[in-house]
Design an enzyme around this catalytic site. Sequence first.
Site, PDB file in Angstrom:
ATOM      1  N   ARG A  88      32.399   5.550   9.959  1.00 26.92           N
ATOM      2  CA  ARG A  88      31.436   6.477   9.370  1.00 26.92           C
ATOM      3  C   ARG A  88      31.476   6.297   7.853  1.00 26.92           C
ATOM      4  O   ARG A  88      32.568   6.122   7.273  1.00 26.92           O
ATOM      5  CB  ARG A  88      31.780   7.937   9.714  1.00 26.92           C
ATOM      6  CG  ARG A  88      31.420   8.372  11.107  1.00 26.92           C
ATOM      7  CD  ARG A  88      29.898   8.421  11.326  1.00 26.92           C
ATOM      8  NE  ARG A  88      29.533   8.907  12.649  1.00 26.92           N
ATOM      9  CZ  ARG A  88      29.280   8.127  13.702  1.00 26.92           C
ATOM     10  NH1 ARG A  88      29.357   6.814  13.590  1.00 26.92           N
ATOM     11  NH2 ARG A  88      28.935   8.661  14.854  1.00 26.92           N
ATOM     12  N   GLU A 112      23.451   7.828   4.132  1.00 23.48           N
ATOM     13  CA  GLU A 112      22.820   7.022   5.156  1.00 23.48           C
ATOM     14  C   GLU A 112      21.472   7.641   5.497  1.00 23.48           C
ATOM     15  O   GLU A 112      21.450   8.845   5.782  1.00 23.48           O
ATOM     16  CB  GLU A 112      23.708   7.024   6.407  1.00 23.48           C
ATOM     17  CG  GLU A 112      23.672   5.731   7.147  1.00 23.48           C
ATOM     18  CD  GLU A 112      24.723   5.652   8.237  1.00 23.48           C
ATOM     19  OE1 GLU A 112      24.385   5.980   9.382  1.00 23.48           O
ATOM     20  OE2 GLU A 112      25.884   5.285   7.936  1.00 23.48           O
ATOM     21  N   HIS A 144      23.510   0.600  10.371  1.00 22.38           N
ATOM     22  CA  HIS A 144      24.182   1.355  11.444  1.00 22.38           C
ATOM     23  C   HIS A 144      23.745   0.868  12.829  1.00 22.38           C
ATOM     24  O   HIS A 144      23.144   1.618  13.611  1.00 22.38           O
ATOM     25  CB  HIS A 144      23.931   2.865  11.277  1.00 22.38           C
ATOM     26  CG  HIS A 144      24.995   3.698  11.948  1.00 22.38           C
ATOM     27  ND1 HIS A 144      25.385   4.931  11.478  1.00 22.38           N
ATOM     28  CD2 HIS A 144      25.756   3.479  13.057  1.00 22.38           C
ATOM     29  CE1 HIS A 144      26.325   5.418  12.265  1.00 22.38           C
ATOM     30  NE2 HIS A 144      26.561   4.552  13.234  1.00 22.38           N
TER      31      HIS A 144
END
Length: 323
Positions: free
Chosen positions: A237, A266, A285
């Site tokens: 993460r 993000e 991602h």
Amino acid sequence: MLPLVLLTHPLPAEWLQSLEGRVRLIVGPEGTTGFPEALLKDLPEAEGLLTLLIDRVDGALLERAPRLRVVSNMAVGVDNIDLRACQERGIAVGNTPGVLTEATADLTLALILSAARRLPEAAADARAGRWKTWSPTGWLGMDLNGATLGIVGMGKIGQAVARRAAAFGMRLLYTSPHARPEVEEALGAQRVPLEQLLEASDVVSLHCPLTPQTRGLINEAALRRMKPRALLVNVARGPVVVTEALVRALQEGWIGGAALDVTDPEPLPPDHPLYQFPNCLIAPHIGSATWGTRRRMAEMACANLLAGLEGRPLPYAVQGTNL
Ligand code: GLV
């Protein structure tokens, strides 16, 4: 009357087959980040939420959803969900563990290989006409065979990465709250304190969940401990790494490069300083982004959702990891 379920973002219909005739589905809009505004008005009636990792499910949201019985996250990570707030309200939470392990480990190796062999730079140079001759010293990278990989977080994904890396001849160090004798015996991995891992590794790869303990784990002090040619890989993460510290590390050459499948923030805005470094590879991602894996994740999420709506134990229930 069928229970109302809010699916926060569209998914292919064939991934949702098990829901047919069993729920009333309202689907949020495409292309947005975060819990869609358009669905807020439906929260008072909603009995189930099928969420993605980009949706924040916190106490304030739950306040608006008094009939909610289950939050089913189509992700293994649940840092986007306030588990305590769900528990206090008796709302079951499910995730999709296991199914994305191999795809995410594959992507990790793709990042390690790409960064180690400077593939994005080399490919960009070839395309731009900078490949003038075979160069004995051009685009030199790291030998993985014999290099040390430091795995931070030896859960399912960390172990799958360890198996692959061992096949490439890498020596393995790891940190983990729990010792993993099976990985130590099968692959010769050695459990060490984080400081030692950072100092000894040629590649540091992050595979821990985002928790209060791991937020900002890779900060300036951690990056300064790494070897000057070492690579940092993050498929966990974004907030496990302090972004500003990483920018400085790349600017000032504390480390050799980075390969990131997750970032903080993000998505990373196109003008973000991290994009300016040729030795920083950024993917949007995509750890679990294979057809088979994403479909299986959706099917598991549907199974969790239906169980929660029917008052059965969730097949893949979250065990209070970030409580
Ligand atoms: C992906 O990042 C996931 O948590 O499923």
